[in-house]
Structures are given as structure tokens and as C-alpha cells.
Design a protein around this motif. Structure first.
Motif, PDB file in Angstrom:
ATOM      1  N   VAL A 105      83.470  61.181-114.510  1.00  0.00           N
ATOM      2  CA  VAL A 105      83.353  61.600-112.856  1.00  0.00           C
ATOM      3  C   VAL A 105      82.498  60.759-111.979  1.00  0.00           C
ATOM      4  N   GLN A 106      82.582  60.910-110.891  1.00  0.00           N
ATOM      5  CA  GLN A 106      81.919  60.291-109.602  1.00  0.00           C
ATOM      6  C   GLN A 106      81.267  61.031-108.809  1.00  0.00           C
ATOM      7  N   VAL A 107      79.967  60.718-108.340  1.00  0.00           N
ATOM      8  CA  VAL A 107      79.319  61.559-107.467  1.00  0.00           C
ATOM      9  C   VAL A 107      79.330  60.528-106.070  1.00  0.00           C
ATOM     10  N   LYS A 108      79.638  61.101-104.933  1.00  0.00           N
ATOM     11  CA  LYS A 108      79.511  60.439-103.626  1.00  0.00           C
ATOM     12  C   LYS A 108      79.054  61.242-102.867  1.00  0.00           C
ATOM     13  N   ASP A 109      78.052  60.580-102.239  1.00  0.00           N
ATOM     14  CA  ASP A 109      77.528  61.298-100.814  1.00  0.00           C
ATOM     15  C   ASP A 109      78.365  61.128 -99.380  1.00  0.00           C
ATOM     16  N   ILE A 110      78.906  62.082 -99.121  1.00  0.00           N
ATOM     17  CA  ILE A 110      79.895  62.028 -97.991  1.00  0.00           C
ATOM     18  C   ILE A 110      79.289  62.659 -96.752  1.00  0.00           C
ATOM     19  N   THR A 111      78.041  62.948 -96.602  1.00  0.00           N
ATOM     20  CA  THR A 111      77.522  63.487 -95.409  1.00  0.00           C
ATOM     21  C   THR A 111      77.756  62.767 -94.193  1.00  0.00           C
ATOM     22  N   SER A 112      77.731  61.617 -94.321  1.00  0.00           N
ATOM     23  CA  SER A 112      78.039  60.770 -92.880  1.00  0.00           C
ATOM     24  C   SER A 112      79.321  60.904 -92.292  1.00  0.00           C
ATOM     25  N   ASP A 113      80.325  61.370 -93.297  1.00  0.00           N
ATOM     26  CA  ASP A 113      81.637  61.478 -92.936  1.00  0.00           C
ATOM     27  C   ASP A 113      82.129  62.737 -92.270  1.00  0.00           C
ATOM     28  N   PHE A 114      81.326  63.909 -92.224  1.00  0.00           N
ATOM     29  CA  PHE A 114      81.810  65.134 -91.765  1.00  0.00           C
ATOM     30  C   PHE A 114      80.556  65.613 -90.802  1.00  0.00           C
ATOM     31  N   VAL A 115      81.088  66.724 -90.110  1.00  0.00           N
ATOM     32  CA  VAL A 115      80.180  67.316 -89.136  1.00  0.00           C
ATOM     33  C   VAL A 115      80.436  68.761 -89.538  1.00  0.00           C
ATOM     34  N   HIS A 116      78.985  69.325 -89.855  1.00  0.00           N
ATOM     35  CA  HIS A 116      78.727  70.727 -90.480  1.00  0.00           C
ATOM     36  C   HIS A 116      78.431  71.585 -89.490  1.00  0.00           C
ATOM     37  N   LEU A 117      79.320  72.596 -88.965  1.00  0.00           N
ATOM     38  CA  LEU A 117      79.130  73.661 -88.098  1.00  0.00           C
ATOM     39  C   LEU A 117      78.918  74.895 -88.544  1.00  0.00           C
ATOM     40  N   ALA A 118      78.154  75.906 -88.110  1.00  0.00           N
ATOM     41  CA  ALA A 118      77.975  77.178 -88.651  1.00  0.00           C
ATOM     42  C   ALA A 118      78.469  78.283 -87.525  1.00  0.00           C
ATOM     43  N   MET A 119      79.308  79.053 -87.582  1.00  0.00           N
ATOM     44  CA  MET A 119      79.851  80.136 -86.651  1.00  0.00           C
ATOM     45  C   MET A 119      79.259  81.569 -87.352  1.00  0.00           C
ATOM     46  N   GLN A 120      78.419  82.017 -86.675  1.00  0.00           N
ATOM     47  CA  GLN A 120      77.838  83.505 -87.077  1.00  0.00           C
ATOM     48  C   GLN A 120      78.109  84.606 -86.024  1.00  0.00           C
ATOM     49  N   GLY A 121      78.026  85.831 -86.494  1.00  0.00           N
ATOM     50  CA  GLY A 121      78.222  87.010 -85.557  1.00  0.00           C
ATOM     51  C   GLY A 121      79.345  87.827 -85.949  1.00  0.00           C
ATOM     52  N   PRO A 122      79.209  89.188 -85.386  1.00  0.00           N
ATOM     53  CA  PRO A 122      80.539  90.042 -85.540  1.00  0.00           C
ATOM     54  C   PRO A 122      81.930  89.446 -84.950  1.00  0.00           C
ATOM     55  N   GLN A 123      82.049  88.599 -83.966  1.00  0.00           N
ATOM     56  CA  GLN A 123      83.111  88.103 -83.682  1.00  0.00           C
ATOM     57  C   GLN A 123      83.562  86.808 -84.421  1.00  0.00           C
ATOM     58  N   ALA A 124      82.859  86.326 -85.452  1.00  0.00           N
ATOM     59  CA  ALA A 124      83.112  85.245 -86.053  1.00  0.00           C
ATOM     60  C   ALA A 124      84.394  85.090 -86.462  1.00  0.00           C
ATOM     61  N   THR A 125      85.173  86.166 -87.335  1.00  0.00           N
ATOM     62  CA  THR A 125      86.140  86.138 -87.881  1.00  0.00           C
ATOM     63  C   THR A 125      87.267  86.285 -87.078  1.00  0.00           C
ATOM     64  N   GLU A 126      87.433  86.943 -85.870  1.00  0.00           N
ATOM     65  CA  GLU A 126      88.277  86.767 -84.846  1.00  0.00           C
ATOM     66  C   GLU A 126      88.370  85.572 -84.231  1.00  0.00           C
ATOM     67  N   ASN A 127      87.370  84.903 -83.989  1.00  0.00           N
ATOM     68  CA  ASN A 127      87.162  83.614 -83.218  1.00  0.00           C
ATOM     69  C   ASN A 127      87.921  82.476 -84.215  1.00  0.00           C
ATOM     70  N   ALA A 128      87.493  82.644 -85.340  1.00  0.00           N
ATOM     71  CA  ALA A 128      88.163  81.833 -86.559  1.00  0.00           C
ATOM     72  C   ALA A 128      89.533  81.772 -86.550  1.00  0.00           C
TER      73      ALA A 128
END
Length: 275
Positions: free
Chosen positions: A58-81
Motif C-alpha cells: 500500500v502507498q499513502v500519498k498526500d494529494i491536497t495540492s492537486d484538488f480544490v475542496h468546496l462545500a455546498m450547504q443548505g436546503p437547495q443543495a441537492t437541487e443545485n448539485a
């Protein structure tokens, strides 16, 4: 525990004394396991994992710098997604996830209002962000998210929980296995669960004031120290200060009336729930 593809689970990294080194979320994908280390350093977690890899392939790799992490919250989140990604998420359970090309969408409630984490490769992040703006999704800052998480009673690693806290004190029961084989901290967890108990518990409290207590402000019961505040904010929706605090076990009960130390004198407070 074996995770099937598309399933996620909450976990925690402990030391031998069952103190919390990281609050983790694990997601099984087709060819790997993605670990969201949250507010803990991914590089540090990788180094800890590496120390326990002996003969495993097994290999463990830090991929933090390769991705952007967004959070979408709220009652309309499912419809917007659904509108943005062209697929339905309504039947997915918490921590289940879908891959839309290289982008990963996770059902993750961070505010008590339902929502999603969206993990996007760097070169696609701008297009996704602009797509949300065109759909009328409103960007909010960290202050708004902080108020919502406190209203929901969700602890944050590095703020409400750290390496000095035993996992059972923090209320991370959904991150603990009481039947799994040997793991770091298991003996302490088992002993505290079946024989003894912890000395303090994380609770949510409210005070009918606009004075926000600082972290480490004391909780008081009949003038005597009964715990301390970890985070708090004024909630415009509740028209009150809401926060999290560690209360000594005799006071860690819903409805308990306490006072919170402040620069303006003791503020009357009530424990609203055990986290």
C-alpha cells in the motif's frame, strides 16, 4: 470493516491514550481509499500511517495540492448539485459519494441543513465555481459556516477537539468501533465505556446575550469552575450566543443552568444538548 465502492465512514486517528490526533472521513473509490483529514495536516497523517506500513502493499500519498475542496450547504443543495452535474443525488445516504469524471461529490452535512462536499481537480475548479454562481448559489465566508456548525452542535478539530482530548469526551461515537479488533487507544475506550467514565463531555450551550465568550472562558456552577468554552458565536437566527464547551460530567446534561465567564461578568447559560 470493508467498505464497498461509493461508501464512506467517519473515523478518527488516536494515540495509545485514546486522544484524538485527527478527525477523519474515509471514502472507498474504485481503486483507492480517499481520506479527508479535515483540519489536521494531511502530510502529518501520511507520516503517521507510513510508520505502520510494514509488509503491506500500500502507498499513502498526500494529494491536497492537486484538488480544490468546496462545500455546498443548505436546503437547495441537492437541487443545485443536480442541475450543475446533471445527475440525481436525492437517494444517497450520508457519506455516500459519486464520481463525475475526476470530480467526487460526497453527501456531507456540515451545518445541520444537509449538503455536499465537492472535491475537484485544480484545472476544473474554476468552471465548477462559475457554474454555481450562474445557478445563483451564494458564496459565504468562514464566519457564516462557523455560526451554522455551532447551531448544529458540530465540533471542529483543532478548535473544539485536539490531542489533549479523549475521543469519548468529544462525543465522536460514530467514529468509534466497539467491536473491532486491536487499534490504538482501544483499551482506554473499552475501559471508559464498560468500567469507568470520562470526567468531562463536550456540550452545546446558549446564552441570551450578544457578548461572545472567548475560548477557554470558564463555565461556572454556583461560582465554582465547571468546565470551559471551546468556541462560540452570536447567532442572528437564534438571537443568542451559541457555543460548544467541555462541562464536567455532573453538569453535562441538557437543561443544566450554568454561567459563562466574560469581561462583562458572568453570563447566564444553559446546556442545550450533549454533543
Amino acid at each position: 470493516m470493508k467498505l464497498n465502492e461509493g461508501i464512506g465512514i467517519r473515523s478518527a486517528l488516536l494515540n495509545t491514550k485514546a486522544r484524538v490526533l485527527a478527525d477523519l472521513y474515509l471514502y472507498a473509490r474504485e481503486d483507492d481509499l480517499l481520506i479527508d483529514t479535515g483540519d489536521a495536516s494531511a502530510a502529518r497523517i501520511r507520516d503517521i500511517f507510513d510508520r505502520f506500513i510494514i509488509t503491506e502493499d500500500v502507498q499513502v500519498k498526500d494529494i491536497t495540492s492537486d484538488f480544490v475542496h468546496l462545500a455546498m450547504q443548505g436546503p437547495q443543495a441537492t437541487e443545485n448539485a443536480k442541475e450543475l452535474f446533471g445527475t440525481a443525488f436525492v437517494d444517497m445516504k450520508p457519506l455516500q459519494h459519486k464520481m463525475i469524471g475526476p470530480t467526487m461529490i460526497v453527501v456531507r452535512d456540515r451545518t445541520g441543513q444537509s449538503g455536499y462536499d465537492i472535491i475537484i481537480p485544480n484545472d476544473e475548479a474554476e468552471a465548477v465555481w462559475q457554474g454555481f454562481l450562474l445557478k445563483g448559489v451564494t458564496p459565504v465566508g468562514q464566519d457564516a459556516l462557523e455560526i451554522l456548525r455551532l447551531e448544529a452542535g458540530y465540533p471542529r478539530y483543532g478548535v473544539d477537539v485536539d490531542e489533549n482530548i479523549i475521543i469519548l469526551e468529544a462525543g465522536y461515537k460514530d467514529a468509534i468501533s466497539f467491536s473491532k479488533g486491536c487499534y490504538l487507544g482501544q483499551e482506554v475506550v473499552a475501559r471508559a465505556t464498560h468500567i469507568g467514565r470520562v470526567n468531562k463531555n463536550l456540550v452545546q450551550f446558549q446564552t441570551q446575550s450578544d457578548q461572545v465568550p472567548r475560548p477557554k472562558s470558564k463555565l461556572l456552577a454556583s461560582g465554582k469552575e465547571a468546565g470551559y468554552v471551546t468556541s462560540a458565536a452570536f447567532s442572528p437566527g437564534l438571537k443568542a450566543v451559541v457555543g460548544l464547551a467541555y462541562a464536567q460530567r455532573d453538569f453535562a446534561q441538557e437543561g443544566t443552568k450554568l454561567a459563562v465567564e466574560s469581561a462583562h461578568g458572568p453570563l447566564p447559560a444553559v446546556v442545550t444538548k450533549l454533543v
